[in-house]
Write a protein that holds these residues in place. Structure first.
Motif, mmCIF file in Angstrom:
data_model
loop_
_atom_site.group_PDB
_atom_site.id
_atom_site.type_symbol
_atom_site.label_atom_id
_atom_site.label_comp_id
_atom_site.label_asym_id
_atom_site.label_seq_id
_atom_site.Cartn_x
_atom_site.Cartn_y
_atom_site.Cartn_z
ATOM 1 N N ILE A 1 -0.055 1.030 22.472
ATOM 2 C CA ILE A 1 -1.205 1.033 23.143
ATOM 3 C C ILE A 1 -1.861 -0.548 22.770
ATOM 4 O O ILE A 1 -2.712 -0.844 21.308
ATOM 5 C CB ILE A 1 -2.299 2.499 23.251
ATOM 6 N N PHE A 2 -1.901 -0.952 23.742
ATOM 7 C CA PHE A 2 -2.681 -1.771 23.375
ATOM 8 C C PHE A 2 -3.959 -2.367 24.378
ATOM 9 O O PHE A 2 -4.001 -2.488 25.666
ATOM 10 C CB PHE A 2 -1.928 -3.710 23.351
ATOM 11 N N THR A 3 -4.830 -3.109 23.766
ATOM 12 C CA THR A 3 -6.294 -3.592 24.523
ATOM 13 C C THR A 3 -5.613 -4.684 24.620
ATOM 14 O O THR A 3 -5.429 -5.802 24.014
ATOM 15 C CB THR A 3 -7.421 -3.433 24.346
ATOM 16 N N ASP A 4 -6.436 -5.305 26.325
ATOM 17 C CA ASP A 4 -6.370 -6.942 26.761
ATOM 18 C C ASP A 4 -6.647 -7.785 25.210
ATOM 19 O O ASP A 4 -5.852 -9.233 25.491
ATOM 20 C CB ASP A 4 -6.473 -7.399 27.853
ATOM 21 N N LEU B 1 -0.592 -0.964 28.495
ATOM 22 C CA LEU B 1 -1.757 -1.343 28.408
ATOM 23 C C LEU B 1 -3.239 -1.201 29.289
ATOM 24 O O LEU B 1 -2.881 -0.431 29.830
ATOM 25 C CB LEU B 1 -1.049 -3.563 28.842
ATOM 26 N N VAL B 2 -3.969 -1.754 28.590
ATOM 27 C CA VAL B 2 -5.160 -0.996 28.639
ATOM 28 C C VAL B 2 -6.380 -2.427 29.211
ATOM 29 O O VAL B 2 -7.084 -3.300 27.706
ATOM 30 C CB VAL B 2 -5.559 -0.096 28.260
ATOM 31 N N VAL C 1 0.562 0.268 32.648
ATOM 32 C CA VAL C 1 -1.098 -0.432 32.960
ATOM 33 C C VAL C 1 -2.436 -0.048 32.564
ATOM 34 O O VAL C 1 -2.266 0.566 34.349
ATOM 35 C CB VAL C 1 -0.708 -1.479 33.431
ATOM 36 N N PHE C 2 -3.698 -0.472 32.492
ATOM 37 C CA PHE C 2 -4.187 0.878 32.932
ATOM 38 C C PHE C 2 -5.386 -0.209 33.180
ATOM 39 O O PHE C 2 -5.778 -0.958 32.283
ATOM 40 C CB PHE C 2 -4.816 2.078 31.559
ATOM 41 N N HIS D 1 -3.221 -4.646 41.588
ATOM 42 C CA HIS D 1 -2.602 -4.197 40.751
ATOM 43 C C HIS D 1 -1.564 -3.738 40.542
ATOM 44 O O HIS D 1 -0.560 -3.498 39.935
ATOM 45 C CB HIS D 1 -2.496 -5.247 39.590
ATOM 46 N N ASN D 2 -2.155 -2.366 41.528
ATOM 47 C CA ASN D 2 -1.582 -1.379 41.213
ATOM 48 C C ASN D 2 -1.440 -0.256 39.552
ATOM 49 O O ASN D 2 -0.271 -0.240 39.652
ATOM 50 C CB ASN D 2 0.341 -1.315 41.539
ATOM 51 N N PHE D 3 -2.290 -0.785 39.226
ATOM 52 C CA PHE D 3 -2.945 -0.895 38.100
ATOM 53 C C PHE D 3 -3.265 1.151 37.821
ATOM 54 O O PHE D 3 -3.987 1.401 39.106
ATOM 55 C CB PHE D 3 -3.637 -1.416 37.227
ATOM 56 N N GLU D 4 -3.425 1.835 36.920
ATOM 57 C CA GLU D 4 -3.230 2.855 36.754
ATOM 58 C C GLU D 4 -5.489 3.165 36.454
ATOM 59 O O GLU D 4 -5.544 2.415 35.543
ATOM 60 C CB GLU D 4 -3.247 4.187 35.927
#
Length: 335
Positions: free
Chosen positions: A87-90, A114-115, A137-138, A148-151
């Motif tokens: 899990i990476f934050t941006d 990706l968060v 992608v959250f 962008h269709n992220f969660e």
């Protein structure tokens, strides 16, 4: 596979720990404290130089392997019979050469999550490139999610981090601690009203140039403050003030600190009403400093947001777990 999965979150400073340490409550997840392993500083320097080169030009695999062995990411207990999620934050992504992340994926079947903690529009090429490679992608930003269709995932915070700061003796009616990436005049406008109101306050602005500092006898101008100090001061106040610039509107750590520390919250962030724990009794939104209600700020009451850990990082692990099960079932159906 035996249906197991493992998740790791990479962090590198106290603020990340405050956000992520509660992933450890899940037996499927681990918080990794630090980007680099501790090795001889001279060798680390060489490897970091090579890593910078590897981000710009193509290097042979053995050099990438050598250079990137200084990453904590290179030493995790990956299991080939399980799904391994990183899990990476941006804001973590930029540390790693993309080609290295691809090699990890090849070697261990690592999957990336990706968060986004910042708006999609201000992200870097490296983040967009990882987004292409990510399974999930959250984002905290509902507009980015739709576009962008992220969660959707509200800001992440680990309430265990604040346990020791709850129920402190109150010193102030109101505390503000923050940078001036907000327009400085808006902050000064807030300050003038606060000072005039006669309440007890502590007002600290971080990182303002000498020549722009006004009311320096009453405002505490300082260099960056350790995160723990910020929380410590907030814990001694009745109300926490947040002032955001238009670019920042989203869930912030400030809001979560207020909720977990049982503080009133005064903010110019209109989108706070989207949050699961929003309560107009304890949270007040202002668009103009002159409209701040100081009776609200001063009034002490028994505050309870009925917070149900909606922003615990465990929620993210649960979502990854659901995804993992879904994928395994789909694969199973094709056999």
């Amino acid at each position: 596979g035996n249906g197991n999965m493992r998740c790791w979150v990479i962090g590198c400073e106290v603020m990340h720990r405050a956000m992520w340490q509660d992933v450890e409550l899940s037996n499927e997840a681990e918080y990794v404290d630090g980007i680099f392993v501790s090795i001889n500083p001279i060798i680390l320097k060489i490897k970091k130089k090579l890593i910078e080169v590897a981000k710009k030009i193509w290097l042979p695999k053995f050099i990438i392997k050598y250079a990137c062995s200084c990453f904590t990411l290179d030493h995790l207990d990956y299991r080939l019979d399980e799904n391994n999620y990183i899990i990476f934050t941006d804001n973590r992504v930029g540390w790693y050469p993309l080609r290295y992340l691809d090699l990890l994926k090849e070697r261990y079947g690592v999957k990336y999550v990706l968060v986004y903690m910042n708006p999609y529009s201000v992200s870097s090429e490296a983040v967009y490139a990882l987004q292409e490679r990510a399974e999930l992608v959250f984002s905290y930003d509902r507009r980015d999610c739709e576009k962008h269709n992220f969660e959707y995932l509200p800001t992440v915070y680990s309430s265990s981090f604040l346990k020791k700061y709850i129920n402190r003796e109150k010193t102030w009616d109101l505390v503000y601690i923050g940078g001036e990436n907000v327009r400085l005049n808006l902050l000064i406008g807030c300050f003038e009203q606060i000072d005039k109101s006669g309440i007890k306050y502590k007002f600290s602005i971080i990182g303002t140039d000498k020549e722009k500092q006004r009311y320096a006898d009453k405002i505490c101008y300082s260099t960056p403050v350790e995160y723990e100090k910020i929380v410590e001061q907030e814990s001694k106040s009745n109300t926490i003030l947040e002032v955001l610039s238009d670019k920042q509107m989203g869930t912030t750590l400030r809001a979560l600190e207020a909720v977990i520390l049982n503080k009133k919250f005064l903010t110019n962030n209109k989108r706070i009403v989207d949050l699961p724990f929003y309560n107009p009794k304890y949270i007040q939104i202002f668009d103009n400093p002159e409209k701040i209600d100081f009776e609200f700020v001063k009034r002490e009451e028994n505050i309870n947001y009925h917070y149900k850990e909606e922003c615990s990082p465990i929620r993210l692990i649960e979502k990854i777990h659901e995804y993992d099960r879904r994928v395994k079932n789909e694969n199973y159906d094709h056999v």
